[in-house]
Design a protein around this motif. Structure first.
Motif, mmCIF file in Angstrom:
data_model
loop_
_atom_site.group_PDB
_atom_site.id
_atom_site.type_symbol
_atom_site.label_atom_id
_atom_site.label_comp_id
_atom_site.label_asym_id
_atom_site.label_seq_id
_atom_site.Cartn_x
_atom_site.Cartn_y
_atom_site.Cartn_z
ATOM 1 N N VAL A 4 0.852 -1.180 0.000
ATOM 2 C CA VAL A 4 0.000 0.000 0.000
ATOM 3 C C VAL A 4 0.889 1.230 0.000
ATOM 4 N N VAL A 5 0.577 2.157 -0.890
ATOM 5 C CA VAL A 5 1.203 3.464 -0.886
ATOM 6 C C VAL A 5 0.063 4.467 -0.704
ATOM 7 N N ASP A 39 5.665 2.354 7.231
ATOM 8 C CA ASP A 39 6.660 3.417 7.285
ATOM 9 C C ASP A 39 6.103 4.723 6.741
ATOM 10 N N ALA A 40 6.518 5.813 7.362
ATOM 11 C CA ALA A 40 6.174 7.151 6.875
ATOM 12 C C ALA A 40 7.385 7.709 6.126
ATOM 13 N N LEU A 41 7.144 8.240 4.947
ATOM 14 C CA LEU A 41 8.205 8.798 4.106
ATOM 15 C C LEU A 41 7.813 10.204 3.667
ATOM 16 N N MET A 60 2.778 6.896 3.104
ATOM 17 C CA MET A 60 2.840 5.711 3.941
ATOM 18 C C MET A 60 3.145 4.532 3.020
ATOM 19 N N LEU A 61 4.175 3.778 3.368
ATOM 20 C CA LEU A 61 4.538 2.565 2.643
ATOM 21 C C LEU A 61 4.219 1.401 3.561
ATOM 22 N N LYS A 94 -4.775 9.769 -0.845
ATOM 23 C CA LYS A 94 -4.847 8.886 -2.015
ATOM 24 C C LYS A 94 -4.227 7.559 -1.603
ATOM 25 N N ILE A 95 -4.985 6.482 -1.745
ATOM 26 C CA ILE A 95 -4.498 5.169 -1.333
ATOM 27 C C ILE A 95 -4.410 4.264 -2.551
#
Length: 102
Positions: A4-5, A39-41, A60-61, A94-95
């Protein structure tokens, strides 16, 4: 496994505040069944002509074992509380749910 991004677009100047809230959430999410990564990027500030710039976004990754696990994650009480905490700073989310092709 699904990847998921999620792009969380925040109001200008509010990215760091939202990031601090997300950092508090990460350990709880990583304990959820089926979560392999969370993870947050943020945008790397490189001045190259071919790169998109998103100074007001957090990405979010995530890795989830299945769509069922991802759906359960979305309905968790801590996620409801998290969304309430950041709602005034978020403009759009946006997912993207991605699967491997090979």
């Amino acid at each position: 496994m699904l990847t998921v991004v999620a792009e969380i677009c925040v109001k200008p100047g509010r990215r760091q505040a939202v990031l601090e809230i997300i950092k508090q959430l990460i350990p709880t999410v990583l304990k959820e069944e089926g979560c392999g990564q969370y993870d947050a990027l943020v945008d790397h500030q490189a001045q190259v002509p071919w790169k998109q710039n998103s100074p007001d976004s957090i990405y979010m990754l995530e890795k989830w074992d299945s769509l069922r696990h991802l759906e359960q994650h979305q309905q968790m009480p801590h996620m409801e509380a998290h969304r309430a905490l950041i709602k005034d700073d978020v403009v759009e989310v946006k997912i993207f749910v991605l699967e491997p092709t090979a």
